[in-house]
Design a protein around this motif. Sequence first.
Motif, PDB file in Angstrom:
ATOM      1  N   UNK A 130      21.673  58.421  21.468  1.00  0.00           N
ATOM      2  CA  UNK A 130      20.768  59.045  20.504  1.00  0.00           C
ATOM      3  C   UNK A 130      21.387  59.141  19.119  1.00  0.00           C
ATOM      4  N   UNK A 131      20.626  59.663  18.200  1.00  0.00           N
ATOM      5  CA  UNK A 131      21.105  59.828  16.841  1.00  0.00           C
ATOM      6  C   UNK A 131      20.106  60.641  16.050  1.00  0.00           C
ATOM      7  N   UNK A 132      20.352  60.775  14.785  1.00  0.00           N
ATOM      8  CA  UNK A 132      19.456  61.557  13.939  1.00  0.00           C
ATOM      9  C   UNK A 132      19.607  61.086  12.499  1.00  0.00           C
ATOM     10  N   UNK A 133      18.639  61.469  11.678  1.00  0.00           N
ATOM     11  CA  UNK A 133      18.673  61.146  10.248  1.00  0.00           C
ATOM     12  C   UNK A 133      18.867  62.430   9.471  1.00  0.00           C
ATOM     13  N   UNK A 134      19.926  62.500   8.728  1.00  0.00           N
ATOM     14  CA  UNK A 134      20.185  63.677   7.902  1.00  0.00           C
ATOM     15  C   UNK A 134      20.861  63.227   6.614  1.00  0.00           C
ATOM     16  N   UNK A 135      20.474  63.846   5.521  1.00  0.00           N
ATOM     17  CA  UNK A 135      21.054  63.517   4.217  1.00  0.00           C
ATOM     18  C   UNK A 135      22.153  64.526   3.918  1.00  0.00           C
ATOM     19  N   UNK A 136      23.359  64.031   3.794  1.00  0.00           N
ATOM     20  CA  UNK A 136      24.507  64.846   3.404  1.00  0.00           C
ATOM     21  C   UNK A 136      25.042  64.348   2.066  1.00  0.00           C
ATOM     22  N   UNK A 137      25.538  65.263   1.239  1.00  0.00           N
ATOM     23  CA  UNK A 137      25.483  66.726   1.349  1.00  0.00           C
ATOM     24  C   UNK A 137      24.066  67.256   1.183  1.00  0.00           C
ATOM     25  N   UNK A 138      23.866  68.508   1.588  1.00  0.00           N
ATOM     26  CA  UNK A 138      22.532  69.086   1.636  1.00  0.00           C
ATOM     27  C   UNK A 138      21.790  69.105   0.314  1.00  0.00           C
ATOM     28  N   UNK A 139      22.519  69.206  -0.809  1.00  0.00           N
ATOM     29  CA  UNK A 139      21.833  69.280  -2.105  1.00  0.00           C
ATOM     30  C   UNK A 139      21.173  67.964  -2.504  1.00  0.00           C
ATOM     31  N   UNK A 140      21.415  66.883  -1.732  1.00  0.00           N
ATOM     32  CA  UNK A 140      20.745  65.612  -1.988  1.00  0.00           C
ATOM     33  C   UNK A 140      19.421  65.482  -1.239  1.00  0.00           C
ATOM     34  N   UNK A 141      19.162  66.390  -0.303  1.00  0.00           N
ATOM     35  CA  UNK A 141      17.941  66.310   0.505  1.00  0.00           C
ATOM     36  C   UNK A 141      16.703  66.442  -0.376  1.00  0.00           C
ATOM     37  N   UNK A 142      15.673  65.683  -0.038  1.00  0.00           N
ATOM     38  CA  UNK A 142      14.414  65.752  -0.760  1.00  0.00           C
ATOM     39  C   UNK A 142      14.396  64.996  -2.069  1.00  0.00           C
ATOM     40  N   UNK A 143      15.398  64.158  -2.306  1.00  0.00           N
ATOM     41  CA  UNK A 143      15.489  63.442  -3.587  1.00  0.00           C
ATOM     42  C   UNK A 143      15.346  61.928  -3.422  1.00  0.00           C
ATOM     43  N   UNK A 144      14.836  61.499  -2.270  1.00  0.00           N
ATOM     44  CA  UNK A 144      14.523  60.087  -2.052  1.00  0.00           C
ATOM     45  C   UNK A 144      15.609  59.282  -1.377  1.00  0.00           C
ATOM     46  N   UNK A 145      16.765  59.881  -1.122  1.00  0.00           N
ATOM     47  CA  UNK A 145      17.881  59.142  -0.529  1.00  0.00           C
ATOM     48  C   UNK A 145      17.561  58.711   0.899  1.00  0.00           C
ATOM     49  N   UNK A 146      17.087  59.654   1.723  1.00  0.00           N
ATOM     50  CA  UNK A 146      16.755  59.330   3.109  1.00  0.00           C
ATOM     51  C   UNK A 146      15.642  58.305   3.195  1.00  0.00           C
ATOM     52  N   UNK A 147      14.615  58.453   2.385  1.00  0.00           N
ATOM     53  CA  UNK A 147      13.498  57.506   2.387  1.00  0.00           C
ATOM     54  C   UNK A 147      13.966  56.114   2.004  1.00  0.00           C
ATOM     55  N   UNK A 148      14.857  56.035   1.035  1.00  0.00           N
ATOM     56  CA  UNK A 148      15.376  54.736   0.593  1.00  0.00           C
ATOM     57  C   UNK A 148      16.086  54.016   1.744  1.00  0.00           C
ATOM     58  N   UNK A 149      17.003  54.711   2.423  1.00  0.00           N
ATOM     59  CA  UNK A 149      17.765  54.070   3.488  1.00  0.00           C
ATOM     60  C   UNK A 149      16.897  53.773   4.711  1.00  0.00           C
ATOM     61  N   UNK A 150      15.975  54.667   5.067  1.00  0.00           N
ATOM     62  CA  UNK A 150      15.119  54.415   6.223  1.00  0.00           C
ATOM     63  C   UNK A 150      14.217  53.205   5.976  1.00  0.00           C
ATOM     64  N   UNK A 151      13.788  53.010   4.745  1.00  0.00           N
ATOM     65  CA  UNK A 151      12.967  51.838   4.439  1.00  0.00           C
ATOM     66  C   UNK A 151      13.759  50.549   4.678  1.00  0.00           C
ATOM     67  N   UNK A 152      15.050  50.546   4.300  1.00  0.00           N
ATOM     68  CA  UNK A 152      15.903  49.389   4.570  1.00  0.00           C
ATOM     69  C   UNK A 152      16.071  49.171   6.074  1.00  0.00           C
TER      70      UNK A 152
END
Length: 289
Positions: A130-152
Amino acid sequence: MVQIKYEMVVKAVQELRRQSVLSIYRCFMFKVLPVTDSAVDSITPEVFTLIVQPESERERETVLLVNREEHHVIREGVLLRAHVTFHYQVISPRSIGSNNQGGEFSAAYDCGFVHNDPWVRLTSTSVNTGGYCVVDPGWLAGRGVGTYFMNLIVQWVQQWPDAGVMPIRLLASDASGTNRKRRNQFYEQFGICFNYDCEGKKSGSSRPMKASDLSPLSEEKLETLSSKVIQKPLDAQMSEKAQEIQLLEMEVWGLKNQVKQGYAEMERASRAPFLWAAATHWTKFWRGY
């Protein structure tokens, strides 16, 4: 005032120099995943920067150094397994004093994990873990980083359109506050549907689907995302920083000359204050101010 401005510019130049050296250093410090299979294993590294736009005028942009690693396990010409990982590290001034601020996003492929059928996983380097998707550090969450990588990642796994997508499990412990809505929308924007365990949609599992059912971001969504994060080649980022340093060094040179002239003027005033005052008054009168 001249002395204060001079010191500020000098500090800015020193900071840019440190960040530029740090960028190059970390570029070579990313660890390559170990080869654990005796079959042929090919690695395709790629390094670039991701610029995260500031949320307010008082903030500066955040620079992420990204290292993409792709491993293929091939035996007798057949691709058995593959995985891709996007490692990233924060190299902006905000990370100074912190150790290795960053994280990673991974995906995997296996040609016959269950009943000899191909499967992919969107959250790990192995289909059977298993695994999970989390943006570290926390202050980067909600700024498009996770969406960018998941799209790739979604684009990567669609190389195998008939592969099943391993289920994604949502935990109630990750659904506190506004995070629940943001987390659910994060997955749903890629065509992933869930069977939720309760009306509050705090936990659940993704429905069975094929890799071909996944939806990469549309052109419209990519345009919106580009206002938050921008991919930039490492050489272009380094060239831009080098130009900034050169401009600041020119400003420092100019300020040094102003300081020298100011000290020389003070020295003349201290040696002959009356003569200096008269000369200064006459010069201002002659120039009309």
